[in-house]
Motif scaffolding. Sequence first.
Motif, PDB file in Angstrom:
ATOM      1  N   ASP A 623       0.875  -1.001   0.119  1.00 52.93           N
ATOM      2  CA  ASP A 623      -0.155  -0.084  -0.121  1.00 52.93           C
ATOM      3  C   ASP A 623       1.055   1.370   0.063  1.00 52.93           C
ATOM      4  OD1 ASP A 623      -2.375  -1.498  -0.227  1.00 52.93           O
ATOM      5  OD2 ASP A 623      -2.136  -1.628   2.111  1.00 52.93           O
ATOM      6  N   ASN A 624       1.900   1.269   0.460  1.00 50.75           N
ATOM      7  CA  ASN A 624       3.072   2.423   0.816  1.00 50.75           C
ATOM      8  C   ASN A 624       4.483   1.681   0.539  1.00 50.75           C
ATOM      9  OD1 ASN A 624       4.135   4.743   1.478  1.00 50.75           O
ATOM     10  ND2 ASN A 624       3.937   4.593   3.584  1.00 50.75           N
ATOM     11  N   PRO A 625       4.607   1.629  -0.779  1.00 50.17           N
ATOM     12  CA  PRO A 625       5.874   1.082  -1.138  1.00 50.17           C
ATOM     13  C   PRO A 625       7.059   2.095  -0.625  1.00 50.17           C
ATOM     14  CG  PRO A 625       4.893   2.041  -3.164  1.00 50.17           C
ATOM     15  CD  PRO A 625       3.873   1.882  -1.927  1.00 50.17           C
ATOM     16  N   PRO A 626       8.054   1.365   0.134  1.00 53.64           N
ATOM     17  CA  PRO A 626       9.161   2.262   0.401  1.00 53.64           C
ATOM     18  C   PRO A 626      10.149   2.643  -0.878  1.00 53.64           C
ATOM     19  CG  PRO A 626       9.609   0.052   0.974  1.00 53.64           C
ATOM     20  CD  PRO A 626       8.353   0.290   0.370  1.00 53.64           C
ATOM     21  N   SER A 627      10.948   3.807  -0.740  1.00 55.03           N
ATOM     22  CA  SER A 627      11.757   3.996  -1.921  1.00 55.03           C
ATOM     23  C   SER A 627      13.085   3.557  -1.466  1.00 55.03           C
ATOM     24  CB  SER A 627      11.838   5.698  -1.569  1.00 55.03           C
ATOM     25  OG  SER A 627      13.064   5.954  -2.611  1.00 55.03           O
ATOM     26  N   ILE A 629      16.163   3.934  -3.009  1.00 52.68           N
ATOM     27  CA  ILE A 629      17.204   5.054  -2.870  1.00 52.68           C
ATOM     28  C   ILE A 629      17.464   5.671  -1.433  1.00 52.68           C
ATOM     29  CG2 ILE A 629      18.184   7.151  -3.958  1.00 52.68           C
ATOM     30  CD1 ILE A 629      17.179   6.547  -6.286  1.00 52.68           C
ATOM     31  N   ASN A 630      15.967   5.973  -0.836  1.00 56.12           N
ATOM     32  CA  ASN A 630      16.219   6.495   0.448  1.00 56.12           C
ATOM     33  C   ASN A 630      16.730   5.486   1.431  1.00 56.12           C
ATOM     34  OD1 ASN A 630      15.330   9.093  -0.640  1.00 56.12           O
ATOM     35  ND2 ASN A 630      13.191   8.589  -0.189  1.00 56.12           N
ATOM     36  N   SER A 631      16.344   4.405   1.308  1.00 49.62           N
ATOM     37  CA  SER A 631      16.437   3.152   2.385  1.00 49.62           C
ATOM     38  C   SER A 631      17.773   2.976   2.176  1.00 49.62           C
ATOM     39  CB  SER A 631      15.836   1.930   2.071  1.00 49.62           C
ATOM     40  OG  SER A 631      14.344   2.035   2.045  1.00 49.62           O
ATOM     41  N   MET A 632      18.523   2.941   1.113  1.00 48.96           N
ATOM     42  CA  MET A 632      20.251   2.658   0.654  1.00 48.96           C
ATOM     43  C   MET A 632      20.904   3.725   1.456  1.00 48.96           C
ATOM     44  SD  MET A 632      20.141  -0.253  -0.054  1.00 48.96           S
ATOM     45  CE  MET A 632      21.843  -0.321  -0.237  1.00 48.96           C
ATOM     46  N   ILE A 633      20.541   5.263   1.357  1.00 56.47           N
ATOM     47  CA  ILE A 633      21.107   6.341   1.836  1.00 56.47           C
ATOM     48  C   ILE A 633      21.012   6.153   3.328  1.00 56.47           C
ATOM     49  CG2 ILE A 633      20.924   8.775   1.926  1.00 56.47           C
ATOM     50  CD1 ILE A 633      19.939   8.807  -0.938  1.00 56.47           C
ATOM     51  N   ALA A 634      19.781   6.137   3.848  1.00 52.16           N
ATOM     52  CA  ALA A 634      19.791   5.735   5.130  1.00 52.16           C
ATOM     53  C   ALA A 634      20.679   4.735   5.900  1.00 52.16           C
ATOM     54  CB  ALA A 634      18.168   5.652   5.634  1.00 52.16           C
ATOM     55  N   MET A 635      20.866   3.734   5.152  1.00 48.42           N
ATOM     56  CA  MET A 635      21.598   2.556   5.647  1.00 48.42           C
ATOM     57  C   MET A 635      22.907   2.843   5.619  1.00 48.42           C
ATOM     58  SD  MET A 635      21.894  -1.030   3.948  1.00 48.42           S
ATOM     59  CE  MET A 635      22.859  -2.365   4.507  1.00 48.42           C
ATOM     60  N   ALA A 636      23.417   3.633   4.550  1.00 47.25           N
ATOM     61  CA  ALA A 636      24.905   3.978   4.612  1.00 47.25           C
ATOM     62  C   ALA A 636      25.455   5.297   5.601  1.00 47.25           C
ATOM     63  CB  ALA A 636      25.152   4.477   3.059  1.00 47.25           C
ATOM     64  N   ASN A 643      10.365   4.864   6.117  1.00 46.25           N
ATOM     65  CA  ASN A 643       9.383   3.978   5.500  1.00 46.25           C
ATOM     66  C   ASN A 643      10.361   2.640   5.246  1.00 46.25           C
ATOM     67  OD1 ASN A 643       7.278   2.489   4.688  1.00 46.25           O
ATOM     68  ND2 ASN A 643       7.185   3.687   2.616  1.00 46.25           N
ATOM     69  N   PRO A 644      10.827   1.968   6.110  1.00 41.97           N
ATOM     70  CA  PRO A 644      11.689   0.795   6.090  1.00 41.97           C
ATOM     71  C   PRO A 644      10.800  -0.386   5.303  1.00 41.97           C
ATOM     72  CG  PRO A 644      11.258   0.893   8.268  1.00 41.97           C
ATOM     73  CD  PRO A 644      10.621   2.136   7.771  1.00 41.97           C
ATOM     74  N   MET A 645      11.605  -1.127   4.902  1.00 40.54           N
ATOM     75  CA  MET A 645      10.886  -2.233   4.126  1.00 40.54           C
ATOM     76  C   MET A 645      10.996  -3.656   4.821  1.00 40.54           C
ATOM     77  SD  MET A 645      11.735  -4.204   0.374  1.00 40.54           S
ATOM     78  CE  MET A 645      11.384  -2.505  -0.272  1.00 40.54           C
ATOM     79  N   PHE A 646      12.250  -3.638   5.549  1.00 41.40           N
ATOM     80  CA  PHE A 646      12.209  -4.796   6.630  1.00 41.40           C
ATOM     81  C   PHE A 646      12.589  -4.461   7.938  1.00 41.40           C
ATOM     82  CE2 PHE A 646      13.488  -6.285   2.353  1.00 41.40           C
ATOM     83  CZ  PHE A 646      12.660  -7.242   1.928  1.00 41.40           C
ATOM     84  N   GLY A 647      12.121  -3.261   8.590  1.00 39.87           N
ATOM     85  CA  GLY A 647      12.223  -2.832   9.819  1.00 39.87           C
ATOM     86  C   GLY A 647      13.690  -2.076   9.818  1.00 39.87           C
ATOM     87  N   ALA A 648      13.858  -1.499  10.923  1.00 39.04           N
ATOM     88  CA  ALA A 648      15.005  -0.353  11.156  1.00 39.04           C
ATOM     89  C   ALA A 648      16.438  -1.197  11.548  1.00 39.04           C
ATOM     90  CB  ALA A 648      14.457   0.514  12.118  1.00 39.04           C
ATOM     91  N   LEU A 650      17.591  -4.570  10.714  1.00 38.89           N
ATOM     92  CA  LEU A 650      18.282  -5.334   9.725  1.00 38.89           C
ATOM     93  C   LEU A 650      19.144  -4.407   9.078  1.00 38.89           C
ATOM     94  CD1 LEU A 650      18.666  -8.022   8.411  1.00 38.89           C
ATOM     95  CD2 LEU A 650      16.652  -7.326   6.762  1.00 38.89           C
ATOM     96  N   PRO A 651      18.657  -3.284   8.378  1.00 38.27           N
ATOM     97  CA  PRO A 651      19.937  -2.591   7.774  1.00 38.27           C
ATOM     98  C   PRO A 651      21.040  -2.331   8.612  1.00 38.27           C
ATOM     99  CG  PRO A 651      17.764  -1.635   7.021  1.00 38.27           C
ATOM    100  CD  PRO A 651      17.490  -2.791   8.225  1.00 38.27           C
ATOM    101  N   ARG A 652      21.040  -1.895   9.716  1.00 40.04           N
ATOM    102  CA  ARG A 652      21.894  -1.501  10.723  1.00 40.04           C
ATOM    103  C   ARG A 652      22.720  -2.773  10.784  1.00 40.04           C
ATOM    104  NH1 ARG A 652      21.207   3.493  13.251  1.00 40.04           N
ATOM    105  NH2 ARG A 652      19.125   4.365  12.795  1.00 40.04           N
ATOM    106  N   VAL A 653      22.266  -3.561  11.005  1.00 43.82           N
ATOM    107  CA  VAL A 653      23.053  -5.095  11.304  1.00 43.82           C
ATOM    108  C   VAL A 653      23.928  -5.226  10.020  1.00 43.82           C
ATOM    109  CG1 VAL A 653      23.041  -7.668  11.722  1.00 43.82           C
ATOM    110  CG2 VAL A 653      21.646  -6.066  12.920  1.00 43.82           C
ATOM    111  N   LEU A 654      23.390  -5.092   8.696  1.00 44.03           N
ATOM    112  CA  LEU A 654      24.022  -5.567   7.654  1.00 44.03           C
ATOM    113  C   LEU A 654      25.166  -4.541   7.393  1.00 44.03           C
ATOM    114  CD1 LEU A 654      20.971  -6.624   5.263  1.00 44.03           C
ATOM    115  CD2 LEU A 654      22.567  -7.876   6.385  1.00 44.03           C
ATOM    116  N   MET A 655      24.981  -3.067   7.617  1.00 45.96           N
ATOM    117  CA  MET A 655      25.843  -2.078   7.400  1.00 45.96           C
ATOM    118  C   MET A 655      27.027  -2.508   8.409  1.00 45.96           C
ATOM    119  SD  MET A 655      26.458   0.071   5.580  1.00 45.96           S
ATOM    120  CE  MET A 655      27.898   1.275   5.386  1.00 45.96           C
TER     121      MET A 655
END
Length: 880
Positions: A623-627, A629-636, A643-648, A650-655
């Motif tokens: 219903d509200n697809p995330p961006s 590009i914004n997700s990757m910028i926030a992760m880096a 608007n995270p796709m898999f929660g806040a 998981l990207p931090r752990v991967l980074m």
Amino acid sequence: MGILRSEQMQHGTLVLPIDRARQFIDLIGANTKMQFEDMNARDLHRPYKKYIQRLDEMERILRFLLQELTKVPSAEVVKNNVDSFLERADDYRLDQVEARLKQLYHDFIQFKENNATLVSKRNAAAEEGYVVQTAIASMAHVSRPPSRRIGQSRSREGDDFEFTASRHLLDDEEGVGTGHRALDTMFSNIAGVIPQADQDRFARTVFRATRGNTFTHFQQIFEPMQDPKTGLEVHKSVFVIYFQDHRAGSAVSAMSEKINKICSSFGVNTYRWPTSRESAEEMRVRILKEVEDQETLLKAHEAYVKGEAHSLLEPTRFGGNSLIEEWRLFCIKEKSIYATLNLFEGHMNLRASCWYPAAEEDQIKALLVQHSSTKHGHSSAMLVSDRSPPRKSPPTYIRRNEFTGMFQDLVDTYGLPRYGEANPALFTVVTFPFLFGIMYGDIGHGSMLLMIGIYAVWKADELKFSIPELYAARYILLMMGLFAVYVGFLYNDFFSIGFTLFSSRWQAPPGEHKPGHVVTYEPAPWFDTRNEGGTGPYPFGVDPAWHGAQNELVYMNSMKMKLSVILGVSQMVVGLCLRFANAIHEKSPTDLFCECVPMMVFMLCFFGFMDYMILYKWVTAMDNPPSIINSMIAMAMWGEDSNPMFGASLPRVLMAVCMLSVPCMLIPKPLIKLMQHQDMPRLRRALGQIGVPYDMLPQGRAHAHGNGEGARAFGNARAPPVDEEACDLLREEEEEEFDFAEMAIHQIIETIEYVLGTVSHTASYLRLWALSLAHQQLSVVFFGMTLLSGMSKPFPLNMFTIYFCFALWFGATVAILLGMDVLECFLHVLRLHWVEFQSKFYRADGYAFEPYCHKALLEKGSDDEAGNQAAAVPAFAGRR
């Protein structure tokens, strides 16, 4: 082995009896693959140089004969039948061929001299004939009666110059001269023939040398003459120089002597000027007879030369080459044999170190034994394989065929694989034409390229020597055309027009739609937009409803950009997998755990996660697809994603894992190398206690070859179980000193290059999207500006404009989209493979295995000759 990695190579020593060395080398070149090392590189001792000199002289004679044969009309050399020559190569002997060539050389030199003599005589007779013709035309005015009035004489002064110039200077107007001055003072002349190119320069020289006291008349000869030295056609003119002279007595005037010297300096031919019209007619009849006789002699001589040339051009057998081509191939083969024998050392027996495929060792030994047994009472040849591996790295031998050859050449242009290293060409066979199709995807344009490839494959035998470049690239053109058509169906693009192969999933809303108004299409009622098990999207490719839509460019850009990133990361991951394979093959745990694993973790945790989000977003309705590009910028940037796709978390752990992998690439490997270096004294002492030299140690990295055993027997002792990396480091230290600072700096550069390279290389794959967009938009512009505008004209006019517009469209398509755009896409795909893909695993510092092989040598010689001159058409095709 042999395609993914180089063939397993074996090093050995070939021993040949000196009396039969040539026969064994001939046998090896015809049936095996062996590369010999130069054993005389230091002292430059070449025992067979006299044979090389004889063959050089024979090749010079052959070049002379081939040049002379080109002057024979309709003379064509039958060539390029290497297999036929190799079947009957033993029929030729060096002494016999040399004697025959020397005799032919002497004969053709005589032919050339005789032909030059005959042509010179024919030209001299013809030139004299033209001089006589000019004299006859001139005397036609002199024979007129002198009883003309003064006014009439002056009015025709230009036409009667020869008449007035031949009269006495002191005669009166009626032609009555004073008797005592009858022949004292008259005009004389010198006549000859000169090339038209020197005509103006000759006239200026005569005028200046005589200070204007002469008059030079030129008469053009329209029929060109053959130069007896060069055989070229030369245009000439007859010249006549008039000057004042004394005819009484035999003394030669200074003016006449000066003019004769000028003629000699220009190299012109001078001829006697007739004194009367009767003598001129007699000379003309005699000269015509002489010219006819010279022409008859020339024709007889040319017929004799053609007969001699025919014996050299006639194929020696059915399906064979011309005799002169057979001799040329024979000289190439014999010269290669003696050049190879110059690499051997020894006096009683010849010895040379060699490389050969380990799988063919038994075949080579059996061949040598079989050939030795046919000559009873003679010494035999033997191949002795080394017990210990040599210090030099083995050559790289990649097996190839006609299909993989061009792809392997593309890889080898960047650099040859190191021995045992993964060969990128195996993957390039598929990835190169596929990435080209991503850039060039169009059903119509791809079909045109595909037809060129099919034609090249179909006419391969004809193109092999006429257009060798197209012959070599025939399979890569075929593959590029196939993938361009395949991706064109994915893009649903045929010359910028969409196909409706299946029912569209988008429909216009019901009701009337006014022209010029924007109509927003809606999903069909039976289209399951939520992916809940109903009818899914368009089965294959892009829905045709997107073609012509106002937001078509936005949609296609988004799709192609994400597709480019997915393909780019996938190819780089494949490159890292090959780096894993190299480390395992080289038995290097340091490279495996300190480079390969951190590199793969960094790639998957950041860019692999990005690709997973793209694919997940494609197949999952939100219903509200995330961006992304914004997700990757926030992760880096360790920022907050609204608007995270898999929660806040998981990207931090991967980074965090990505950042931890960087010091794992940077620090451990230099320290491990330092500890191995410090452990070298203990290793040397352990080896010294059992008497095992380090050359007998197992090889685990770039020098690994042979049977791959972990340790080799040395007498009754066996090498202790030691670290194979330490063994390699010990060997490397024998060649260069270990420097920890240099190792650390190198590792820092490698780490920084990889981390920054993954970002830049991923962005570099966006060229797939950019080139595809450019191709599509060019196709739209060409179609809209030409064909569409021609069809939109009113009825009577569009019948004519459509033909003109089609010609414009087809010309632009062939010149730009089928010419420039194909080359552009080819170069961009080549860059993606050389830089983005191969940099992940490919060292490219190997050297090629160049075996001594008659067939490869002769085919290369034929290709070089075809590059220097046009390919010959078989002259006796009916007999073949």
